[in-house]
Structures are given as C-alpha cells and as structure tokens.
Scaffold this motif. Structure first.
Motif, PDB file in Angstrom:
ATOM      1  N   UNK A  48     -48.617 -98.367  10.343  1.00 25.16           N
ATOM      2  CA  UNK A  48     -49.861 -98.263   9.098  1.00 25.16           C
ATOM      3  C   UNK A  48     -49.107 -98.267   7.737  1.00 25.16           C
ATOM      4  N   UNK A  49     -47.888 -97.789   7.711  1.00 26.72           N
ATOM      5  CA  UNK A  49     -47.187 -97.734   6.418  1.00 26.72           C
ATOM      6  C   UNK A  49     -46.963 -98.918   5.976  1.00 26.72           C
ATOM      7  N   UNK A  50     -46.504 -99.752   6.921  1.00 26.75           N
ATOM      8  CA  UNK A  50     -45.960-101.294   6.474  1.00 26.75           C
ATOM      9  C   UNK A  50     -47.163-102.079   6.185  1.00 26.75           C
ATOM     10  N   UNK A  51     -48.453-101.774   6.997  1.00 24.50           N
ATOM     11  CA  UNK A  51     -49.597-102.432   6.770  1.00 24.50           C
ATOM     12  C   UNK A  51     -50.167-102.238   5.256  1.00 24.50           C
ATOM     13  N   UNK A  52     -50.131-100.991   4.955  1.00 25.10           N
ATOM     14  CA  UNK A  52     -50.573-100.718   3.421  1.00 25.10           C
ATOM     15  C   UNK A  52     -49.728-101.120   2.487  1.00 25.10           C
ATOM     16  N   UNK A  53     -48.386-101.097   2.718  1.00 24.57           N
ATOM     17  CA  UNK A  53     -47.399-101.775   1.892  1.00 24.57           C
ATOM     18  C   UNK A  53     -47.562-103.092   1.463  1.00 24.57           C
ATOM     19  N   UNK A  58     -47.992-107.375  -1.767  1.00 17.45           N
ATOM     20  CA  UNK A  58     -48.036-108.841  -1.584  1.00 17.45           C
ATOM     21  C   UNK A  58     -49.564-109.247  -2.109  1.00 17.45           C
ATOM     22  N   UNK A  59     -50.524-108.212  -2.574  1.00 15.61           N
ATOM     23  CA  UNK A  59     -51.573-108.498  -3.232  1.00 15.61           C
ATOM     24  C   UNK A  59     -52.372-109.163  -2.330  1.00 15.61           C
ATOM     25  N   UNK A  62     -58.189-109.673   0.632  1.00 14.36           N
ATOM     26  CA  UNK A  62     -58.994-109.457   1.747  1.00 14.36           C
ATOM     27  C   UNK A  62     -58.138-108.790   2.664  1.00 14.36           C
ATOM     28  N   UNK A  63     -58.968-108.398   3.845  1.00 12.11           N
ATOM     29  CA  UNK A  63     -58.148-107.737   5.035  1.00 12.11           C
ATOM     30  C   UNK A  63     -57.356-108.703   5.609  1.00 12.11           C
ATOM     31  N   UNK A  64     -56.119-107.967   5.810  1.00 15.71           N
ATOM     32  CA  UNK A  64     -54.900-108.658   6.228  1.00 15.71           C
ATOM     33  C   UNK A  64     -54.662-107.903   7.591  1.00 15.71           C
ATOM     34  N   UNK A  65     -54.342-108.450   8.731  1.00 14.52           N
ATOM     35  CA  UNK A  65     -53.925-107.849   9.893  1.00 14.52           C
ATOM     36  C   UNK A  65     -52.834-106.805  10.083  1.00 14.52           C
ATOM     37  N   UNK A 101     -55.827-105.828  -5.036  1.00 14.15           N
ATOM     38  CA  UNK A 101     -55.460-105.843  -3.673  1.00 14.15           C
ATOM     39  C   UNK A 101     -56.691-105.390  -2.991  1.00 14.15           C
ATOM     40  N   UNK A 102     -56.952-105.513  -1.717  1.00 15.16           N
ATOM     41  CA  UNK A 102     -58.042-104.822  -0.873  1.00 15.16           C
ATOM     42  C   UNK A 102     -57.863-103.540  -0.642  1.00 15.16           C
ATOM     43  N   UNK A 103     -58.950-102.904  -0.462  1.00 11.48           N
ATOM     44  CA  UNK A 103     -59.279-101.415  -0.152  1.00 11.48           C
ATOM     45  C   UNK A 103     -60.587-101.455   0.543  1.00 11.48           C
TER      46      UNK A 103
END
Length: 245
Positions: A48-53, A58-59, A62-65, A101-103
């Motif tokens: 999750x930390x890497x996903x959020x980073x 990387x800006x 939209x949703x990014x897996x 970025x996406x939220x």
C-alpha cells in the motif's frame, strides 16, 4: 489536520510498526487480523505504501493498480517495508502542495488526501503489529483519533461500497468522551449518511475516549460503551470492515 503533521505521524507510525514487527517476528500471529501473520501485515502495508507513493511521485490522475505482494520474507521483508515507508514519507514531505493525482475520498487537495489516508492506514496496521506482541498499543492523540473517525464515518462509509445498512431507518451516534466530537450516522438500505453533531435522536450510541473509539470503529478492539440498541453495534462490527479488494 495539517499535511506536515500527518506526514510526521506517518513517519512515526511506520517506524513503530517496523519495530513491533521486528520484535514479534514474521511468524507471529496478528490477533487483530485473524488468519494473518506479521509477514502478511508487512507485505500488505508495504504494498500500500508503494501504491500510494506512485500516485504522488508519478502523477497518475486515474486509478493505477498496485504492484502486488512481494515474496520476500524475514529480514529482507522488513528491510523492504522500511524502504517503502521511507520513500512514501519523503515523497509526501517534498511534494508540491498543488500536485495533481488521483484520490478516492474528498479532501482539500490530493496531497492532503494521501497524507491523511496513509497516516491512518499505517496507524491501524501499527496497532496490528503491536497486537502480535500483546499488551497495550502505543498512544494515539485525541486530535488524530478524531480525524480518523471522521475519515471513516464521513469518507469511507458514505461510499456505495459500505455494507453498513439496515432494512428500517436507524440512527447511530458516535461520541468521543474526551473532546466535544460527536457524529450522527443515519442508516438505511442506502449507504450511511454521516454528519458532525448531535442532530437527531439516536437508536444506539457508541461512546468512549477518542483513541479507543478509533480502534473500535476500525474493529481493532471492543466498543468502550454501548447504549441503546446493541444490535446496531453488532451490525457495525459485522459489516463495516474495509477490505483491499
């Protein structure tokens, strides 16, 4: 809460999580997450930390897996977790306030969203790591606990994903006894409608110190005090879990 304060909290909570995990060992069971061992907790939270980073660094607008769970274990897994946590903290601390970025929840800005979300994500899982050691968890400040309750009630559980629903309209009150924070949650066959304040009579009230309520609403400990219709508290316990998928 201010972004800088949330990032400081994220920093502290991640270090506490890593310390508890190292002390408990990766084979230790996590009582607050039935079926998990500490290795599962480290893999999930590190992912999750890497996903959020990635969203902030990387800006992605939209949703990014996510990148999936690593096969690392033992000391390598702990080092991987610490590295990802450090990069998340540094990314949030150095990001421009107007980063786009996406939220997935309302917030003053994407940066405010990610700082808040990851501070609470990490705190809840720090509680999990400490549960593997036994004993009382580290303290949570009143203001931070109130902020986390607010995110849960007025963020997560107003989404269509929420399963906290009743056939007949009911009202749940949540009251932090060590501050003036009160929430009213209207339950029905639709997603809950939550607002701050004591705006109508309640069928059930959950009360207690903010830090204890925070943990209880995230299903990490029993509710401190339940008055009124306890079946609503049971409903929360059974249906409010927030899962990754």
């Amino acid at each position: 809460m201010e972004i800088a304060e949330l990032v400081r909290t994220l920093d502290r909570e991640g270090r506490l999580l890593a310390g508890a995990a190292a002390e408990a060992g990766v084979d230790a069971k996590v009582p607050t997450c039935p079926g998990w061992q500490v290795r599962d907790l480290l893999r999930h939270t590190g992912m999750v930390h890497r996903w959020a980073t990635a969203f902030v660094a990387e800006g992605h607008t939209s949703y990014h897996p996510d990148g999936g769970l690593p096969e690392l274990d033992g000391a390598e897994l702990l080092a991987w977790f610490r590295e990802g946590h450090r990069r998340l903290v540094d990314t949030l601390a150095s990001a421009p306030p107007d980063v786009r970025c996406w939220a997935f929840l309302p917030a003053p800005s994407p940066l405010a969203f990610w700082a808040r979300r990851q501070a609470h994500e990490t705190t809840v899982h720090r509680i999990d790591a400490e549960s593997a050691l036994g004993g009382a968890p580290s303290e949570i400040s009143v203001d931070f606990a109130v902020d986390g309750i607010d995110e849960l009630l007025r963020g997560f559980h107003v989404r269509r994903k929420s399963r906290v629903r009743t056939d007949e309209p009911r009202v749940l009150r949540v009251r932090a006894s060590d501050t003036d924070a009160v929430w009213t949650v209207r339950l029905s066959t639709e997603p809950p409608v939550s607002e701050r304040g004591e705006v109508t009579d309640a069928d059930c009230e959950l009360a207690g110190p903010a830090a204890q309520l925070y943990q209880a609403l995230w299903n990490r400990r029993p509710f401190p005090v339940v008055t009124g219709d306890s079946s609503i508290a049971t409903l929360w316990r059974e249906k409010s879990g927030v899962t990754w998928n």
